[in-house]
Design a protein around this motif. Structure first.
Motif, PDB file in Angstrom:
ATOM      1  N   VAL A  10      30.639  39.648  30.884  1.00 58.63           N
ATOM      2  CA  VAL A  10      31.444  40.646  30.165  1.00 58.63           C
ATOM      3  C   VAL A  10      32.161  41.560  31.150  1.00 58.63           C
ATOM      4  CG1 VAL A  10      31.325  42.630  28.597  1.00 58.63           C
ATOM      5  CG2 VAL A  10      30.042  40.549  28.070  1.00 58.63           C
ATOM      6  N   ALA A  11      31.478  41.942  32.227  1.00 56.71           N
ATOM      7  CA  ALA A  11      32.109  42.811  33.225  1.00 56.71           C
ATOM      8  C   ALA A  11      33.329  42.131  33.850  1.00 56.71           C
ATOM      9  CB  ALA A  11      31.092  43.176  34.307  1.00 56.71           C
ATOM     10  N   GLU A  14      36.199  41.975  31.286  1.00 62.38           N
ATOM     11  CA  GLU A  14      36.861  43.260  31.021  1.00 62.38           C
ATOM     12  C   GLU A  14      37.692  43.739  32.205  1.00 62.38           C
ATOM     13  OE1 GLU A  14      33.617  45.752  29.843  1.00 62.38           O
ATOM     14  OE2 GLU A  14      33.681  45.075  27.739  1.00 62.38           O
ATOM     15  N   THR A  15      37.251  43.445  33.431  1.00 61.08           N
ATOM     16  CA  THR A  15      37.989  43.903  34.613  1.00 61.08           C
ATOM     17  C   THR A  15      38.982  42.868  35.114  1.00 61.08           C
ATOM     18  OG1 THR A  15      36.267  43.046  36.103  1.00 61.08           O
ATOM     19  CG2 THR A  15      36.045  45.345  35.358  1.00 61.08           C
ATOM     20  N   ARG A  16      38.779  41.576  34.699  1.00 58.89           N
ATOM     21  CA  ARG A  16      39.600  40.447  35.166  1.00 58.89           C
ATOM     22  C   ARG A  16      39.606  40.374  36.702  1.00 58.89           C
ATOM     23  NH1 ARG A  16      42.375  38.035  30.750  1.00 58.89           N
ATOM     24  NH2 ARG A  16      41.227  38.827  28.933  1.00 58.89           N
ATOM     25  N   ALA A  21      34.265  43.867  39.072  1.00 54.26           N
ATOM     26  CA  ALA A  21      33.130  43.691  38.162  1.00 54.26           C
ATOM     27  C   ALA A  21      31.812  43.897  38.902  1.00 54.26           C
ATOM     28  CB  ALA A  21      33.174  42.303  37.536  1.00 54.26           C
ATOM     29  N   LEU A  65      32.966  35.649  24.551  1.00 51.11           N
ATOM     30  CA  LEU A  65      33.049  37.091  24.823  1.00 51.11           C
ATOM     31  C   LEU A  65      32.557  37.957  23.663  1.00 51.11           C
ATOM     32  CD1 LEU A  65      33.806  39.349  26.738  1.00 51.11           C
ATOM     33  CD2 LEU A  65      36.173  39.204  25.894  1.00 51.11           C
ATOM     34  N   ARG A  69      29.203  40.305  23.857  1.00 53.66           N
ATOM     35  CA  ARG A  69      29.244  41.758  23.626  1.00 53.66           C
ATOM     36  C   ARG A  69      28.263  42.168  22.535  1.00 53.66           C
ATOM     37  NH1 ARG A  69      35.829  42.312  23.943  1.00 53.66           N
ATOM     38  NH2 ARG A  69      35.972  43.031  26.125  1.00 53.66           N
TER      39      ARG A  69
END
Length: 309
Positions: A10-11, A14-16, A21, A65, A69
């Motif tokens: 997930v990190a 979200e940061t791509r 991350a 994803l 989450r």
């Protein structure tokens, strides 16, 4: 599939960015990348397109994803619920206390408890010691701070002595002292007193002390609760005998000659029921507040702790 692997996935999603991350997760970037690859092996699909530092989700990653989450959120909710139970983040305590304690010591005591346990709901009921014991016995209260003790009359109740509270005479600060130095009980003869209503422990203590000296006190006015008595004294209507803990800076305080007048404040509770953890926390909080560091506690002058004595 491991919880930590989902968190790292997930990190990155979200940061791509794998490095950012890793910084967010406070883990080394190679370790995070290794765990993400292990997750991909577990699910049997590639989760990210990795093209020249440009990280995007694959179709499998897009599918995983929202599920990841939700798993992380539900896991955190479960952890929080358990921590709240363990750390007493919630609960409810019904505490009874006499008006003099509500006016004097109790606000600081309960403020300290609220700082330690902000999630515990406190319900305060103010009344005389006899009424409080009745309500405690009937299950309407969890704890009661009472004066002296008649709880031995009820097999369901027990009590712990907390502190000895000195009784003093107060008069308006602008007025001159009733006598120089300390005041003897006999000095109250013919001095108008502002007197509490019947059933008040302070009324009984004052009247009994005067009668033990061979006279009945003179009442300038009677029937008041604690706040009313203090205001009536401030208005100059008469003197009053009150606990030293309620005097503050508004009044002139005169102590009695030895042995003086005092009373024991106790914490009463039901002995025939298992107390909830929130109730036990307040019991412990009251003891810690009174005992304090080195046994000094937060008691004002004119009181003596009985905790640990």
């Amino acid at each position: 599939m491991q919880f930590q692997q989902l968190a790292y996935f997930v990190a990155v999603a979200e940061t791509r960015h794998f490095t950012r991350a890793a910084e967010q997760a406070r883990v080394a970037q190679p370790s995070l990348s290794q765990q993400v690859r292990a997750l991909e092996r577990d699910v049997g699909a590639t989760l990210f397109h990795r093209i020249r530092g440009n990280v995007t989700l694959t179709e499998a990653g897009e599918t995983l994803l929202p599920i990841a989450r939700r798993i992380l959120a539900e896991t955190e909710t479960a952890y929080r619920a358990i921590r709240e139970l363990d750390e007493l983040g919630r609960g409810r305590v019904r505490l009874g206390a006499t008006p003099s304690l509500c006016t004097g010591l109790l606000p600081a005591m309960l403020a300290a408890f609220r700082r330690a346990y902000p999630g515990i709901e406190l319900v305060l009921h103010e009344s005389g010691s006899r009424d409080l014991q009745t309500e405690l016995s009937e299950g309407a209260l969890d704890l009661a701070m009472i004066v002296d003790s008649r709880v031995h009359d009820d097999p369901r109740l027990s009590s712990t002595p907390l502190f000895v509270e000195e009784l003093v005479v107060i008069s308006p600060k602008a007025a001159r002292a009733p006598v120089r130095g300390r005041l003897a009980i006999g000095d109250l003869r013919d001095r108008p007193l502002v007197m509490f209503r019947r059933g008040y422990d302070l009324r009984e203590a004052t009247v009994n002390a005067c009668r033990a000296e061979g006279f009945d006190p003179v009442f300038a006015i009677e029937g008041g609760e604690m706040d009313a008595v203090l205001e009536l004294v401030q208005a100059g209507i008469g003197l009053a005998v009150v606990p030293s803990t309620v005097v503050g800076d508004r009044f002139r305080m005169t102590q009695f000659t030895e042995p003086g007048l005092s009373r024991v404040v106790r914490l009463a509770y039901r002995r025939d029921v298992e107390q909830p953890r929130a109730v036990r926390a307040l019991q412990d909080g009251i003891v810690r507040f009174l005992h304090g560091e080195g046994g000094a506690g937060h008691l004002p002058p004119g009181t003596r702790s009985l905790v640990g004595a």
